[in-house]
Design an enzyme around this catalytic site. Structure first.
Site, PDB file in Angstrom:
ATOM      1  N   ALA A  73     -36.875  31.186 -59.305  1.00 13.22           N
ATOM      2  CA  ALA A  73     -36.703  32.369 -60.882  1.00 13.22           C
ATOM      3  C   ALA A  73     -37.178  33.213 -60.886  1.00 13.22           C
ATOM      4  O   ALA A  73     -38.995  32.597 -61.120  1.00 13.22           O
ATOM      5  CB  ALA A  73     -35.472  32.216 -61.100  1.00 13.22           C
ATOM      6  N   GLN A  75     -39.314  33.295 -64.448  1.00  8.42           N
ATOM      7  CA  GLN A  75     -39.391  32.013 -65.533  1.00  8.42           C
ATOM      8  C   GLN A  75     -39.342  30.688 -64.308  1.00  8.42           C
ATOM      9  O   GLN A  75     -38.770  30.396 -65.728  1.00  8.42           O
ATOM     10  CB  GLN A  75     -38.573  32.426 -67.010  1.00  8.42           C
ATOM     11  N   SER A  76     -39.615  30.519 -63.500  1.00  2.13           N
ATOM     12  CA  SER A  76     -39.437  29.474 -62.838  1.00  2.13           C
ATOM     13  C   SER A  76     -40.252  28.447 -63.856  1.00  2.13           C
ATOM     14  O   SER A  76     -41.469  28.659 -63.587  1.00  2.13           O
ATOM     15  CB  SER A  76     -40.093  29.113 -61.624  1.00  2.13           C
ATOM     16  N   ASN A  77     -40.267  27.445 -64.076  1.00  2.00           N
ATOM     17  CA  ASN A  77     -40.869  25.685 -64.726  1.00  2.00           C
ATOM     18  C   ASN A  77     -41.822  25.498 -64.064  1.00  2.00           C
ATOM     19  O   ASN A  77     -42.751  24.481 -63.856  1.00  2.00           O
ATOM     20  CB  ASN A  77     -39.701  25.134 -65.425  1.00  2.00           C
ATOM     21  N   ALA A  79     -42.334  26.226 -60.628  1.00  2.00           N
ATOM     22  CA  ALA A  79     -43.384  27.210 -59.994  1.00  2.00           C
ATOM     23  C   ALA A  79     -44.751  26.987 -60.976  1.00  2.00           C
ATOM     24  O   ALA A  79     -46.010  26.725 -60.383  1.00  2.00           O
ATOM     25  CB  ALA A  79     -42.766  28.858 -59.737  1.00  2.00           C
TER      26      ALA A  79
END
Ligand SMILES: *Cc1c(COP(=O)(O)O)cnc(C)c1O
Length: 339
Positions: A73, A75-77, A79
Site C-alpha cells: 500500500a 504507506q507500506s512499512n 516498502a
C-alpha cells in the site's frame, strides 16, 4: 529447527527488548501487559519487516540479484524497510505502491513511508486501488530481466516461507527472554496482515511446544480468509524449517472485528489507542497495523477476555513512520505563527 542452515544477512538490532508497561497495566486493572519491541529493529527506524528481510535479502544476494522489487500500500512499512535494506546492500530497489484509500491526502501520498522510500533512493510507482499487484510485480521483473538486470521479487509484506523465518527466529528469541526473566507468557497478541509474522511465530512457538497461544488482530481481511492465509503459510514455513506437522488449523486465530471500513482507513478506537499509549507509556504505535491491533487488545481486556494476573505480550511490529502520512486524521491541533 536450526536457522543457521539458512542464508541470512544481519540487518536488525537483535534481540529487541521485552518490556513491562506499568502505567498501561495500572490503567486497565486487568492482566499484566508487556511489549516486545520489534519497533526497535533499527533499520529505517524499525519494524517487523526487517527480520524477514534478513533472510529474503540473503536469498536475493545468493541468487546474484542486483535489483529488488516489491509492492505494498502507499504507506507500506515493508516498502520503506526494503528500500533501506537495498540501499545498505548496494542494490537497486523498485517499489510498486497501490493506493487503497479513497481521497488520499498529500501527506498520505508523499510523506511518512513514501518520503523515506524516496530518500533511500528507491524508485516508487503508484497504481490505482484494485490493481493486480502481483501481476504488476511479475511484469516489472520480466521487463527488467529483458533489459539485462537481475531482479529478485519480494512478495507484499515479505510474506513467504523465507521471510517467515524471521518470525520463527523471533519466537525463539522471545521464548529465551521469557525464560531468562522467569516470565510466563499467557497470550501473545499482534497485528496480522500479509500473514508472515503470525505464520512464523506460530511455527516457532508450536515447534518448541511452548504452549503460548498467538492471537492475530486483523487489519485487512475477514476472519476466515485471514486465518486460512496464515494457516497455509504456517504449514509451508513449518515444512521449510524441517518441523512439518507441528501446526494445526486451530492454532491459527485471527480476530478481525477491529478492521473498520477497510485496510488503512482510520477508526475511532485506533486513534484512541494510539493516543493512550503515547500519553501513558511514551510509545508510538501506527494508524494501519499496531494501532488497530492495540485497539482490539484493549477492547478484549475491557470486556474481560483476559484475567487479572495473566501476562500478555503485545508484539509491537513498528510502523510509527506511517503517523506522518495520517497527520490530518489524528485529530491533533495544528498551530500557526501569530503575526
Ligand atoms: C506489515 C506489518 C504488520 C503485519 O505483519 P504481517 O507479517 O504482514 O502479517 C504489522 N505491523 C506493522 C507495523 C507492519 O508494517
Amino acid at each position: 529447527m536450526h536457522l543457521a542452515r539458512f542464508p541470512r544477512i544481519k540487518l536488525a538490532h537483535l534481540p529487541t527488548p521485552l518490556e513491562f508497561l506499568p502505567r498501561l497495566t495500572e490503567h486497565l486493572r486487568g492482566p499484566n501487559i508487556y511489549v516486545k519491541r520489534d519497533d526497535c529493529t533499527g533499520l529505517a527506524s524499525g519494524g517487523n519487516k526487517t527480520r524477514k528481510l534478513e533472510f529474503l535479502m540473503a536469498e536475493a544476494i545468493e541468487q546474484g540479484a542486483d535489483t529488488v522489487i516489491t509492492q505494498g500500500a502507499v504507506q507500506s512499512n515493508h516498502a520503506r524497510q526494503t528500500a533501506a535494506a537495498a540501499a545498505k546492500l548496494g542494490m537497486n530497489c523498485e517499489i510498486l505502491l497501490e493506493n487503497r484509500i479513497s481521497d488520499p491526502s498529500d501527506d498520505y501520498l508523499n510523506s511518512g513511508n513514501v518520503l523515506l522510500d524516496r530518500l533511500y533512493g528507491a524508485n516508487t510507482t503508484h497504481f490505482p486501488g484494485g490493481t493486480d499487484m502481483n501481476a504488476a510485480l511479475d511484469d516489472l521483473a520480466r521487463e527488467l530481466s529483458q533489459q539485462g538486470a537481475k531482479p529478485y521479487v519480494i512478495p507484499g509484506g515479505g510474506s513467504n516461507p523465507t521471510g517467515a523465518l524471521g518470525y520463527v527466529n523471533c519466537a525463539l528469541e522471545l521464548l529465551q527472554q521469557a525464560n531468562d526473566q522467569q516470565l510466563t507468557i499467557d497470550h501473545l497478541i499482534h497485528a496480522t496482515g500479509s500473514a508472515g509474522t503470525q505464520a512464523g511465530l506460530v511455527t516457532g512457538l508450536k515447534a518448541t511446544h511452548s504452549g503460548i497461544p498467538v492471537l492475530g488482530i486483523g487489519v485487512n481481511a475477514a476472519r476466515e480468509p485471514q486465518e486460512q492465509k496464515v494457516y497455509e503459510l504456517a504449514l509451508a514455513t513449518a515444512e521449510f524449517v524441517g518441523a512439518a506437522g507441528c501446526v494445526a488449523r486451530e492454532d491459527i486465530i485471527a480476530n478481525c472485528d477491529y478492521v473498520g471500513a477497510g485496510y488503512g482507513v482510520p477508526t475511532e478506537s485506533m486513534i484512541a489507542a494510539v493516543k493512550l499509549l503515547a500519553q501513558l507509556e511514551g510509545l508510538l504505535f501506527d494508524p494501519v497495523y499496531t494501532g488497530k491491533g492495540l485497539a482490539g487488545m484493549l477492547d478484549l481486556i475491557r470486556k474481560g477476555e483476559f484475567k487479572a494476573g495473566e501476562n500478555i505480550v503485545f508484539l509491537h511490529t513498528g510502523g510509527s513512520v506511517g503517523l506522518f502520512g495520517y497527520v490530518g486524521e489524528l485529530g491533533i491541533e495544528r498551530q500557526g505563527i501569530e503575526q
